[in-house]
Design a protein around this motif. Structure first.
Motif, PDB file in Angstrom:
ATOM      1  N   PHE A 134       3.746   5.754  -3.270  1.00 36.50           N
ATOM      2  CA  PHE A 134       4.990   6.220  -3.882  1.00 36.50           C
ATOM      3  C   PHE A 134       4.860   6.271  -5.407  1.00 36.50           C
ATOM      4  CE2 PHE A 134       8.962   4.889  -5.971  1.00 36.50           C
ATOM      5  CZ  PHE A 134       9.796   5.947  -5.627  1.00 36.50           C
ATOM      6  N   ASN A 135       4.264   5.218  -5.992  1.00 37.90           N
ATOM      7  CA  ASN A 135       4.151   5.149  -7.451  1.00 37.90           C
ATOM      8  C   ASN A 135       3.178   6.162  -8.030  1.00 37.90           C
ATOM      9  OD1 ASN A 135       4.837   1.625  -7.532  1.00 37.90           O
ATOM     10  ND2 ASN A 135       6.093   3.262  -8.374  1.00 37.90           N
ATOM     11  N   GLU A 136       2.260   6.648  -7.216  1.00 41.06           N
ATOM     12  CA  GLU A 136       1.375   7.720  -7.681  1.00 41.06           C
ATOM     13  C   GLU A 136       2.170   8.986  -7.954  1.00 41.06           C
ATOM     14  OE1 GLU A 136      -1.560   8.057  -4.646  1.00 41.06           O
ATOM     15  OE2 GLU A 136      -2.648   6.239  -5.245  1.00 41.06           O
ATOM     16  N   LYS A 137       3.251   9.155  -7.205  1.00 46.64           N
ATOM     17  CA  LYS A 137       4.119  10.322  -7.373  1.00 46.64           C
ATOM     18  C   LYS A 137       5.305  10.015  -8.288  1.00 46.64           C
ATOM     19  CE  LYS A 137       2.898  11.807  -2.691  1.00 46.64           C
ATOM     20  NZ  LYS A 137       3.394  12.108  -1.328  1.00 46.64           N
ATOM     21  N   HIS A 138       5.623   8.722  -8.412  1.00 40.91           N
ATOM     22  CA  HIS A 138       6.767   8.298  -9.235  1.00 40.91           C
ATOM     23  C   HIS A 138       6.352   7.143 -10.138  1.00 40.91           C
ATOM     24  CE1 HIS A 138       9.780  10.656  -6.948  1.00 40.91           C
ATOM     25  NE2 HIS A 138       9.021  10.376  -5.905  1.00 40.91           N
TER      26      HIS A 138
ATOM     27  N   ILE B 246      11.585   6.014   1.219  1.00 45.39           N
ATOM     28  CA  ILE B 246      11.594   5.796   2.671  1.00 45.39           C
ATOM     29  C   ILE B 246      10.938   6.963   3.414  1.00 45.39           C
ATOM     30  CG2 ILE B 246      13.637   4.315   2.521  1.00 45.39           C
ATOM     31  CD1 ILE B 246      15.247   6.517   3.907  1.00 45.39           C
ATOM     32  N   GLN B 247      10.864   8.130   2.785  1.00 45.17           N
ATOM     33  CA  GLN B 247      10.110   9.221   3.405  1.00 45.17           C
ATOM     34  C   GLN B 247       8.617   8.886   3.478  1.00 45.17           C
ATOM     35  OE1 GLN B 247      11.372  13.607   2.806  1.00 45.17           O
ATOM     36  NE2 GLN B 247      12.024  12.577   0.943  1.00 45.17           N
ATOM     37  N   ILE B 248       8.132   8.125   2.501  1.00 38.27           N
ATOM     38  CA  ILE B 248       6.729   7.686   2.543  1.00 38.27           C
ATOM     39  C   ILE B 248       6.563   6.536   3.537  1.00 38.27           C
ATOM     40  CG2 ILE B 248       4.927   6.495   1.214  1.00 38.27           C
ATOM     41  CD1 ILE B 248       5.778   8.223  -1.190  1.00 38.27           C
ATOM     42  N   LEU B 249       7.484   5.579   3.500  1.00 39.02           N
ATOM     43  CA  LEU B 249       7.405   4.438   4.413  1.00 39.02           C
ATOM     44  C   LEU B 249       7.453   4.871   5.874  1.00 39.02           C
ATOM     45  CD1 LEU B 249       9.829   2.043   2.504  1.00 39.02           C
ATOM     46  CD2 LEU B 249       7.353   1.784   2.687  1.00 39.02           C
ATOM     47  N   SER B 250       8.340   5.812   6.175  1.00 36.63           N
ATOM     48  CA  SER B 250       8.508   6.282   7.552  1.00 36.63           C
ATOM     49  C   SER B 250       7.788   7.603   7.812  1.00 36.63           C
ATOM     50  CB  SER B 250      10.000   6.447   7.869  1.00 36.63           C
ATOM     51  OG  SER B 250      10.637   5.192   7.905  1.00 36.63           O
ATOM     52  N   GLY B 251       7.090   8.112   6.808  1.00 39.90           N
ATOM     53  CA  GLY B 251       6.328   9.341   6.966  1.00 39.90           C
ATOM     54  C   GLY B 251       4.942   9.068   7.523  1.00 39.90           C
ATOM     55  N   LYS B 252       4.148  10.100   7.663  1.00 42.95           N
ATOM     56  CA  LYS B 252       2.847   9.975   8.315  1.00 42.95           C
ATOM     57  C   LYS B 252       1.937   8.984   7.613  1.00 42.95           C
ATOM     58  CE  LYS B 252      -0.836  12.715  10.386  1.00 42.95           C
ATOM     59  NZ  LYS B 252      -1.425  14.063  10.574  1.00 42.95           N
ATOM     60  N   GLU B 253       1.862   9.039   6.278  1.00 38.01           N
ATOM     61  CA  GLU B 253       0.972   8.135   5.536  1.00 38.01           C
ATOM     62  C   GLU B 253       1.370   6.672   5.741  1.00 38.01           C
ATOM     63  OE1 GLU B 253      -0.788   9.917   1.497  1.00 38.01           O
ATOM     64  OE2 GLU B 253       1.384  10.194   1.643  1.00 38.01           O
ATOM     65  N   GLY B 254       2.633   6.394   5.542  1.00 41.76           N
ATOM     66  CA  GLY B 254       3.110   5.017   5.687  1.00 41.76           C
ATOM     67  C   GLY B 254       2.984   4.503   7.101  1.00 41.76           C
TER      68      GLY B 254
ATOM     69  N   GLU C 131       0.766   5.487   9.390  1.00 48.19           N
ATOM     70  CA  GLU C 131      -0.647   5.236   9.696  1.00 48.19           C
ATOM     71  C   GLU C 131      -1.090   3.886   9.126  1.00 48.19           C
ATOM     72  OE1 GLU C 131      -2.395   9.801  10.122  1.00 48.19           O
ATOM     73  OE2 GLU C 131      -2.509   8.762   8.183  1.00 48.19           O
ATOM     74  N   LEU C 132      -0.597   3.556   7.930  1.00 46.87           N
ATOM     75  CA  LEU C 132      -0.906   2.252   7.340  1.00 46.87           C
ATOM     76  C   LEU C 132      -0.324   1.124   8.195  1.00 46.87           C
ATOM     77  CD1 LEU C 132      -0.260   2.959   3.544  1.00 46.87           C
ATOM     78  CD2 LEU C 132      -2.475   2.425   4.603  1.00 46.87           C
ATOM     79  N   LEU C 133       0.900   1.322   8.671  1.00 47.17           N
ATOM     80  CA  LEU C 133       1.550   0.326   9.526  1.00 47.17           C
ATOM     81  C   LEU C 133       0.750   0.129  10.806  1.00 47.17           C
ATOM     82  CD1 LEU C 133       4.072  -1.474  10.059  1.00 47.17           C
ATOM     83  CD2 LEU C 133       5.077   0.499  11.205  1.00 47.17           C
ATOM     84  N   ALA C 134       0.301   1.232  11.406  1.00 50.77           N
ATOM     85  CA  ALA C 134      -0.468   1.160  12.649  1.00 50.77           C
ATOM     86  C   ALA C 134      -1.780   0.415  12.449  1.00 50.77           C
ATOM     87  CB  ALA C 134      -0.738   2.569  13.172  1.00 50.77           C
ATOM     88  N   GLU C 135      -2.468   0.727  11.364  1.00 43.71           N
ATOM     89  CA  GLU C 135      -3.763   0.099  11.086  1.00 43.71           C
ATOM     90  C   GLU C 135      -3.637  -1.406  10.871  1.00 43.71           C
ATOM     91  OE1 GLU C 135      -5.173   2.254   7.731  1.00 43.71           O
ATOM     92  OE2 GLU C 135      -5.455   4.126   8.862  1.00 43.71           O
ATOM     93  N   SER C 136      -2.480  -1.852  10.421  1.00 45.70           N
ATOM     94  CA  SER C 136      -2.265  -3.284  10.192  1.00 45.70           C
ATOM     95  C   SER C 136      -2.147  -4.058  11.501  1.00 45.70           C
ATOM     96  CB  SER C 136      -0.995  -3.511   9.367  1.00 45.70           C
ATOM     97  OG  SER C 136       0.177  -3.285  10.151  1.00 45.70           O
ATOM     98  N   GLY C 137      -1.824  -3.342  12.600  1.00 46.60           N
ATOM     99  CA  GLY C 137      -1.624  -3.998  13.880  1.00 46.60           C
ATOM    100  C   GLY C 137      -0.288  -4.700  13.993  1.00 46.60           C
TER     101      GLY C 137
ATOM    102  N   LYS D  87       0.829  -1.208   0.000  1.00 43.33           N
ATOM    103  CA  LYS D  87       0.000   0.000   0.000  1.00 43.33           C
ATOM    104  C   LYS D  87       0.866   1.261   0.000  1.00 43.33           C
ATOM    105  CE  LYS D  87      -3.964  -2.108   2.372  1.00 43.33           C
ATOM    106  NZ  LYS D  87      -4.728  -2.162   3.646  1.00 43.33           N
ATOM    107  N   SER D  88       1.975   1.220   0.744  1.00 44.22           N
ATOM    108  CA  SER D  88       2.878   2.372   0.786  1.00 44.22           C
ATOM    109  C   SER D  88       3.571   2.580  -0.560  1.00 44.22           C
ATOM    110  CB  SER D  88       3.928   2.176   1.886  1.00 44.22           C
ATOM    111  OG  SER D  88       3.317   2.086   3.157  1.00 44.22           O
ATOM    112  N   ILE D  89       3.944   1.481  -1.187  1.00 49.15           N
ATOM    113  CA  ILE D  89       4.588   1.573  -2.506  1.00 49.15           C
ATOM    114  C   ILE D  89       3.607   2.143  -3.535  1.00 49.15           C
ATOM    115  CG2 ILE D  89       5.545   0.200  -4.404  1.00 49.15           C
ATOM    116  CD1 ILE D  89       6.765  -1.646  -2.239  1.00 49.15           C
ATOM    117  N   LYS D  90       2.344   1.803  -3.397  1.00 44.26           N
ATOM    118  CA  LYS D  90       1.324   2.339  -4.306  1.00 44.26           C
ATOM    119  C   LYS D  90       1.256   3.866  -4.195  1.00 44.26           C
ATOM    120  CE  LYS D  90      -3.538   1.844  -5.629  1.00 44.26           C
ATOM    121  NZ  LYS D  90      -4.841   1.171  -5.307  1.00 44.26           N
TER     122      LYS D  90
END
Length: 420
Positions: A57-61, A322-330, A332-338, A52-55
């Motif tokens: 990233f790919n929207e921007k790249h 890695i700014q997306i993976l470790s940024g707020k969006e990424g 929040e996705l990590l948190a929601e996964s549990g 999901k995080s890579i997706k």
């Protein structure tokens, strides 16, 4: 002659098309003109979150392809170091505390400080202990991804049966011992407390709570041979000798989480990431509180970071990822996964809600008195000496005084060989 020349030109043209079709789009292993970022990690439980995080990233790249390789833990570090040393390693990869200084001092991890300055990234959004863990020679080399702290898991059913009040943030070592005595039922094989022989959930915390340290801030000296450290081990040893905790031999034969999860112990210090497993075993009987204090409160914090290959050819793209993976969006996705507690402050809500009956906020609150997991350039070497000496003492083969003196001397000798 003209006809032969025409045929030759046609052949050369077709050959050039074939080369174009087979060749990479760029030096970093591009595919059909796309740049490629190769990512390496070991835990497939994070696959959905990472995808999901890579997706995002790919929207921007859209011109960058991200290839992810999952390597089992048993082979991960050997494969990673070999590939990086051979200039064929991944562009982005998971890094942990014990291995960090070895990789950073070898130039295998990129210094992120120029990229941080260029992008204006605010690193204060991450826990200070975690930032310190991935800082080498004053510069951050890894962007924190997730973290874990230590707290006290307990079995409410066993507390209720013994008529003992649940642990809270006023508990101390003395409170633990007093109530462990009440909770211990030798006829049923139930222990009041598990005093772990493990470092991360056990004695690293107790050493810090006693006012000691495992390694000095400047990474030059061991803290094992100190009165504070000895007092931590004496406390654990006392709980075992009184029968309130399973012995070291019992813990080697049956893992502490297994003992606790089967209802054979009332209390167990544990890592935040253990919560799902223990909840699956105990259900609503499981609860958690802050680690009881010694002279002071302390909880060992560890966590993983995303590192960038020191020789990557896709530096900017890797940094953006890695700014997306470790940024707020990424995060929040990590948190929601549990999966685990995110490293980015304020993104924990999804993780906190992952087990509604368990007060996971305790682990977040424990970050206020966090102590970084002890590491240096040659962590693996001195930990090997540490484990051998301390385990021998726990098993009664030597005194803790002797074991800690030996561990301290061996650790100091290893630290003296490190490049600072």
């Amino acid at each position: 002659m003209k006809r032969r020349m025409s045929v030759l030109i046609s052949v050369l043209f077709m050959f050039s098309l074939l080369l174009t079709a087979c060749g990479g789009g760029d030096a970093s292993g591009g595919n059909q003109g796309k740049k490629v970022i190769n990512v390496a990690l070991w835990d497939e439980n994070v696959r959905d979150t990472l995808d999901k995080s890579i997706k995002i990233f790919n929207e921007k790249h859209p011109d960058v392809q991200v290839k992810v390789t999952y390597t089992p833990w048993a082979d991960y570090w050997t494969k990673l170091k070999t590939s990086l040393a051979g200039n064929s390693g991944p562009d982005v990869y998971w890094m942990n505390g014990p291995n960090f200084h070895s990789y950073a001092s070898s130039g295998l991890i990129k210094d992120l400080s120029p990229l941080i300055e260029q992008s204006g990234l605010d690193t204060s959004v991450y826990n200070e202990a975690l930032v310190d863990m991935y800082t080498y020679q004053g510069k951050l080399h890894g962007l924190p991804y997730f973290q874990d702290s230590i707290a006290l898991f307990y079995n409410k059913e066993l507390f209720d049966k013994a008529g003992v009040s649940y642990p809270d943030n006023t508990w101390t070592w003395e409170t633990v011992e007093e109530n462990a005595a009440k909770l211990t039922d030798k006829s049923s094989g139930i222990y009041g407390f598990i005093a772990p022989i493990d470092s991360q959930i056990g004695y690293y915390n107790f050493i810090a709570q006693a006012g000691g340290y495992v390694i000095s801030d400047d990474k030059k000296s061991s803290g094992f041979d100190s009165p504070e450290t000895l007092s931590a081990f004496k406390w654990e040893q006392g709980l075992m000798e009184k029968g309130y905790s399973p012995s070291a031999q019992q813990q080697l034969e049956t893992k502490p989480r297994q003992l606790f999860g089967s209802g054979k112990a009332a209390m167990l210090p544990g890592i935040s990431v253990n919560s799902p497993e223990l909840f699956e075993l105990l259900g609503d009987k499981l609860a958690v509180a802050e680690l009881p204090a010694g002279k002071k409160k302390a909880s060992i914090v560890h966590g993983l970071s995303w590192a960038i290959n020191g020789k990557t050819k896709v530096e900017q793209e890797s940094w953006d990822l890695i700014q997306i993976l470790s940024g707020k969006e990424g995060q929040e996705l990590l948190a929601e996964s549990g999966f685990s507690m995110p490293a980015y402050k304020g993104t924990e809500s999804g993780w906190l809600d992952s087990i509604p009956s368990l007060d996971l906020q305790v682990f977040v609150d424990s970050l206020e008195f966090a102590v970084p997991y002890p590491v240096s350039q040659k962590t693996a070497e001195w930990q090997d000496a540490e484990v051998k000496e301390i385990q021998a003492a726990f098993l009664g083969k030597k005194t803790f005084e002797e074991a800690l003196k030996n561990a301290g001397e061996q650790m100091n000798a290893i630290l003296a060989t490190e490049t600072k």
